[in-house]
Write a protein that holds these residues in place. Structure first.
Motif, PDB file in Angstrom:
ATOM      1  N   ASP A 252      -8.171  -4.903  -8.360  1.00 55.40           N
ATOM      2  CA  ASP A 252      -9.007  -5.729  -7.480  1.00 55.40           C
ATOM      3  C   ASP A 252     -10.411  -5.146  -7.359  1.00 55.40           C
ATOM      4  O   ASP A 252     -11.403  -5.883  -7.361  1.00 55.40           O
ATOM      5  CB  ASP A 252      -8.376  -5.838  -6.086  1.00 55.40           C
ATOM      6  CG  ASP A 252      -7.118  -6.690  -6.057  1.00 55.40           C
ATOM      7  OD1 ASP A 252      -6.882  -7.459  -7.021  1.00 55.40           O
ATOM      8  OD2 ASP A 252      -6.367  -6.574  -5.071  1.00 55.40           O
ATOM      9  N   LEU A 253     -10.508  -3.831  -7.256  1.00 59.24           N
ATOM     10  CA  LEU A 253     -11.806  -3.166  -7.159  1.00 59.24           C
ATOM     11  C   LEU A 253     -12.616  -3.367  -8.441  1.00 59.24           C
ATOM     12  O   LEU A 253     -13.823  -3.651  -8.386  1.00 59.24           O
ATOM     13  CB  LEU A 253     -11.610  -1.680  -6.872  1.00 59.24           C
ATOM     14  CG  LEU A 253     -12.852  -0.838  -6.655  1.00 59.24           C
ATOM     15  CD1 LEU A 253     -13.723  -1.400  -5.543  1.00 59.24           C
ATOM     16  CD2 LEU A 253     -12.452   0.595  -6.338  1.00 59.24           C
ATOM     17  N   LEU A 254     -11.974  -3.253  -9.592  1.00 60.03           N
ATOM     18  CA  LEU A 254     -12.667  -3.486 -10.859  1.00 60.03           C
ATOM     19  C   LEU A 254     -13.169  -4.934 -10.928  1.00 60.03           C
ATOM     20  O   LEU A 254     -14.293  -5.189 -11.371  1.00 60.03           O
ATOM     21  CB  LEU A 254     -11.750  -3.166 -12.047  1.00 60.03           C
ATOM     22  CG  LEU A 254     -12.386  -3.264 -13.426  1.00 60.03           C
ATOM     23  CD1 LEU A 254     -13.542  -2.282 -13.578  1.00 60.03           C
ATOM     24  CD2 LEU A 254     -11.329  -3.008 -14.506  1.00 60.03           C
ATOM     25  N   ALA A 255     -12.350  -5.877 -10.458  1.00 63.12           N
ATOM     26  CA  ALA A 255     -12.767  -7.285 -10.419  1.00 63.12           C
ATOM     27  C   ALA A 255     -13.977  -7.450  -9.503  1.00 63.12           C
ATOM     28  O   ALA A 255     -14.927  -8.171  -9.838  1.00 63.12           O
ATOM     29  CB  ALA A 255     -11.616  -8.174  -9.965  1.00 63.12           C
ATOM     30  N   ASP A 256     -13.963  -6.785  -8.351  1.00 57.34           N
ATOM     31  CA  ASP A 256     -15.100  -6.859  -7.431  1.00 57.34           C
ATOM     32  C   ASP A 256     -16.380  -6.354  -8.093  1.00 57.34           C
ATOM     33  O   ASP A 256     -17.455  -6.955  -7.941  1.00 57.34           O
ATOM     34  CB  ASP A 256     -14.833  -6.041  -6.165  1.00 57.34           C
ATOM     35  CG  ASP A 256     -13.820  -6.690  -5.233  1.00 57.34           C
ATOM     36  OD1 ASP A 256     -13.549  -7.902  -5.372  1.00 57.34           O
ATOM     37  OD2 ASP A 256     -13.287  -5.964  -4.364  1.00 57.34           O
ATOM     38  N   LEU A 257     -16.274  -5.249  -8.832  1.00 57.01           N
ATOM     39  CA  LEU A 257     -17.455  -4.714  -9.524  1.00 57.01           C
ATOM     40  C   LEU A 257     -17.953  -5.687 -10.585  1.00 57.01           C
ATOM     41  O   LEU A 257     -19.171  -5.886 -10.745  1.00 57.01           O
ATOM     42  CB  LEU A 257     -17.140  -3.352 -10.132  1.00 57.01           C
ATOM     43  CG  LEU A 257     -16.926  -2.224  -9.125  1.00 57.01           C
ATOM     44  CD1 LEU A 257     -16.364  -0.993  -9.827  1.00 57.01           C
ATOM     45  CD2 LEU A 257     -18.207  -1.891  -8.388  1.00 57.01           C
ATOM     46  N   ALA A 258     -17.034  -6.307 -11.317  1.00 60.83           N
ATOM     47  CA  ALA A 258     -17.434  -7.298 -12.329  1.00 60.83           C
ATOM     48  C   ALA A 258     -18.134  -8.480 -11.661  1.00 60.83           C
ATOM     49  O   ALA A 258     -19.139  -8.993 -12.180  1.00 60.83           O
ATOM     50  CB  ALA A 258     -16.218  -7.772 -13.120  1.00 60.83           C
ATOM     51  N   HIS A 259     -17.650  -8.891 -10.500  1.00 60.97           N
ATOM     52  CA  HIS A 259     -18.300  -9.997  -9.784  1.00 60.97           C
ATOM     53  C   HIS A 259     -19.674  -9.577  -9.266  1.00 60.97           C
ATOM     54  O   HIS A 259     -20.592 -10.406  -9.208  1.00 60.97           O
ATOM     55  CB  HIS A 259     -17.406 -10.504  -8.657  1.00 60.97           C
ATOM     56  CG  HIS A 259     -16.121 -11.094  -9.151  1.00 60.97           C
ATOM     57  ND1 HIS A 259     -16.044 -12.010 -10.182  1.00 60.97           N
ATOM     58  CD2 HIS A 259     -14.845 -10.872  -8.770  1.00 60.97           C
ATOM     59  CE1 HIS A 259     -14.789 -12.334 -10.410  1.00 60.97           C
ATOM     60  NE2 HIS A 259     -14.039 -11.647  -9.561  1.00 60.97           N
ATOM     61  N   MET A 260     -19.836  -8.304  -8.915  1.00 59.79           N
ATOM     62  CA  MET A 260     -21.158  -7.804  -8.542  1.00 59.79           C
ATOM     63  C   MET A 260     -22.120  -7.899  -9.728  1.00 59.79           C
ATOM     64  O   MET A 260     -23.295  -8.248  -9.558  1.00 59.79           O
ATOM     65  CB  MET A 260     -21.066  -6.355  -8.048  1.00 59.79           C
ATOM     66  CG  MET A 260     -20.419  -6.215  -6.690  1.00 59.79           C
ATOM     67  SD  MET A 260     -20.105  -4.483  -6.232  1.00 59.79           S
ATOM     68  CE  MET A 260     -21.782  -3.868  -6.082  1.00 59.79           C
TER      69      MET A 260
END
Length: 182
Positions: free
Chosen positions: A145-153
């Motif tokens: 989930d954290l990696l997904a959040d960074l990709a969305h950033m």
């Protein structure tokens, strides 16, 4: 190493990459903040934001390595882009797609890879936010989930950069029109 299959969206991806215009130094600094954060959050050797064109993987930002990119057939991120879904490789030496990859067999000796797709506002997958390391590793659901959040950033930064570019373009056109009217 298994070659990366080409997506039927290659022409759209290449056109989307040209429109992004994110390689100037000011733009790159915004992305470097995200890769520095990823490197620290995941305690990995390497964190990258990679874009994929028809022939190459090239890095908008890469913390922990001096690369500028790689040939597409040696790119972990190309697999992420083609599939359009996160790719987790807990042990690249045990994965037939990657065990013969020069980045696995030689420096930087990547053993672990996790990448999340980067998608443009038009829906084209153009790259990946990735973390890499020399040790085999698993990620928790929270990590994913954290990696997904960074990709969305990263995607948000792409949108902000595009808006800034369009604002400059409109401003330049208005200035030219005002000059012509004088």
């Amino acid at each position: 190493m298994t070659p990366v299959s080409e997506s039927p969206e290659e022409l759209a991806r290449d056109a989307a990459l040209r429109q992004l215009e994110i390689m100037d130094p000011e733009e790159k600094q915004r992305f470097a903040r995200i890769t520095r954060l990823a490197k620290r959050l995941f305690d990995v050797d390497i964190a990258c934001i990679a874009l994929i064109d028809a022939d190459h993987e090239w890095f908008v930002s890469c913390e922990g390595a001096e690369w500028t990119g790689a040939r597409r057939e040696h790119s972990f991120c190309a697999e992420t882009v083609v599939s359009g879904v996160p790719l987790i490789v807990p042990d690249a030496q045990a994965d037939e797609r990657f065990r013969d990859n020069p980045q696995v067999a030689g420096p930087p000796h990547i053993r672990f890879y996790a990448g999340h797709p980067i998608v443009t506002p038009s829906g084209t997958c153009v790259g990946a936010m990735s973390i890499r390391g020399p040790e085999a590793r698993e990620l928790s659901d929270d990590d994913l989930d954290l990696l997904a959040d960074l990709a969305h950033m990263v995607e948000d930064e792409v949108r902000v950069g595009r808006v800034r570019h369009l604002e400059r373009e409109v401003s330049d056109r208005l200035a030219a029109q005002q000059q012509a009217e004088k």
